[in-house]
Write an enzyme that holds these catalytic residues in place. Structure first.
Site, short mmCIF file in Angstrom:
data_model
loop_
_atom_site.label_atom_id
_atom_site.label_comp_id
_atom_site.label_asym_id
_atom_site.label_seq_id
_atom_site.Cartn_x
_atom_site.Cartn_y
_atom_site.Cartn_z
N GLU A 7 109.62 58.40 24.65
CA GLU A 7 109.13 57.02 24.71
C GLU A 7 108.33 56.77 25.99
O GLU A 7 108.54 57.43 27.02
CB GLU A 7 110.29 56.04 24.66
CG GLU A 7 111.14 56.11 23.40
CD GLU A 7 110.39 55.64 22.17
OE1 GLU A 7 109.34 54.98 22.32
OE2 GLU A 7 110.85 55.93 21.05
N ARG A 53 102.42 56.12 12.05
CA ARG A 53 103.51 56.88 12.68
C ARG A 53 103.40 58.32 12.18
O ARG A 53 103.40 58.57 10.99
CB ARG A 53 104.86 56.27 12.31
CG ARG A 53 106.08 57.04 12.83
CD ARG A 53 106.12 57.06 14.34
NE ARG A 53 107.38 57.55 14.87
CZ ARG A 53 107.71 58.83 15.00
NH1 ARG A 53 106.86 59.77 14.60
NH2 ARG A 53 108.86 59.18 15.53
N ARG A 99 104.35 50.59 9.14
CA ARG A 99 103.41 51.59 9.64
C ARG A 99 103.14 52.64 8.58
O ARG A 99 104.05 53.03 7.84
CB ARG A 99 103.96 52.26 10.90
CG ARG A 99 104.23 51.32 12.04
CD ARG A 99 104.87 52.02 13.23
NE ARG A 99 106.15 52.62 12.90
CZ ARG A 99 106.95 53.21 13.79
NH1 ARG A 99 106.58 53.29 15.05
NH2 ARG A 99 108.11 53.72 13.41
N ASP A 115 108.56 63.74 16.80
CA ASP A 115 109.04 62.67 17.67
C ASP A 115 108.67 63.04 19.10
O ASP A 115 108.88 64.18 19.53
CB ASP A 115 110.57 62.55 17.53
CG ASP A 115 111.16 61.45 18.40
OD1 ASP A 115 110.47 60.43 18.61
OD2 ASP A 115 112.31 61.60 18.85
N THR A 116 108.10 62.09 19.82
CA THR A 116 107.77 62.32 21.24
C THR A 116 108.57 61.35 22.10
O THR A 116 108.99 60.30 21.62
CB THR A 116 106.27 62.12 21.50
OG1 THR A 116 105.90 60.76 21.20
CG2 THR A 116 105.43 63.07 20.65
N ASP A 143 103.24 59.63 19.41
CA ASP A 143 103.36 59.85 17.97
C ASP A 143 102.94 58.64 17.14
O ASP A 143 103.29 58.54 15.96
CB ASP A 143 104.78 60.28 17.60
CG ASP A 143 105.84 59.31 18.12
OD1 ASP A 143 105.56 58.10 18.21
OD2 ASP A 143 106.96 59.77 18.44
#
Length: 259
Positions: free
Chosen positions: A91, A83, A134, A88-89, A69
């Site tokens: 880690e 971002r 970001r 959300d992916t 992501d």
């Protein structure tokens, strides 16, 4: 009999006040700028309301894929991290969370999608940067949403929803639901995906699929289409590192495509 003196409204005290007020209003209107509504102006001078949706995507140059992501692009004359908004992916190399199941798969799929055409970004109406500096944006390849693809394939969840940056939230939630209903990717491990992120302990307690992922990652070779689809729900094209003619039953150049 004496004649009555003829008067008009304009010569009366009330009329005089009305004339003064009228002149004042005309003066104020003449001084008012043509565009004084809140918002920002485009390069052509057109006034855009603060909550107007973006009309055009912004082409950017991809520098590299950081994870599922996050990417680095060249924008505004310099390299900047982006971002992805609203997703959300898992880690890939977090200081506390380490490497989470499907993190590498999400990163690899993100890289594949971005390598497939022209990359562009779209900002929402909220903040354009996060506390880490970001950029916060929607990312597209050839006009197709990368975020929506990752959600559809079960490699991301809807997360980090901060109004008013919710332009594509409904679409993303529908894509997430389709993947969840089919048990794709992160949804193949019971209770792994939560409202606040991903529960690695649940993944460790899961059975065959997580063992397959830990053993094979995104590289393959995969023993069957069940294993391959756990990583690539839509199948893979010929030339992809996970492609195998053995898994391309109809020899159409697509292995384990979804029916």
């Amino acid at each position: 009999m004496a004649k009555r003196k003829k008067t008009t409204m304009w010569k009366s005290p009330a009329g005089a006040v009305a004339v003064i007020l009228l002149i004042a209003i005309i003066y104020i209107l003449a001084e008012q700028p043509e565009n004084d509504s809140p918002g920002s102006s485009t390069e052509t001078g057109e006034q855009v309301p603060a909550d107007a949706p973006a009309k055009e995507l912004i082409p950017v140059e991809l520098v590299r894929t950081i994870d599922g992501d996050t990417i680095k692009i060249r924008y505004g004359g310099k390299e900047q991290n982006v971002r992805y908004l609203l997703i959300d992916t898992p880690e890939t190399n977090h200081p506390q969370l380490g490497k989470q199941p499907f993190g590498e798969q999400a990163k690899e799929r993100n890289r594949e999608l971005l390598a497939d055409g022209e990359v562009a970004i779209e900002f929402d109406i909220g903040q354009r940067t996060d506390k880490y500096g970001r950029l916060l944006a929607y990312v597209y390849v050839n006009g197709e949403s990368v975020q929506e693809n990752l959600l559809e394939e079960g490699l991301a969840r809807v997360g980090y929803v901060y109004p008013p940056s919710t332009r594509h939230l409904e679409r993303f939630e529908l894509a997430e639901k389709r993947a969840k209903d089919k048990g794709f990717g992160i949804w193949s491990i019971e209770d792994y995906t939560t409202e606040s992120g991903f529960d690695a302990e649940k993944a460790e307690q899961s059975g065959e699929i997580s063992e397959t992922i830990n053993r094979k990652g995104t590289e393959g070779p995969f023993a069957n289409c069940t294993e391959l689809r756990a990583v690539h729900p839509k199948g893979v094209k010929k030339g992809h590192h996970a492609y195998s003619e053995r898994l391309d039953g109809d020899r159409d150049g697509m292995a384990c495509e979804a029916s």
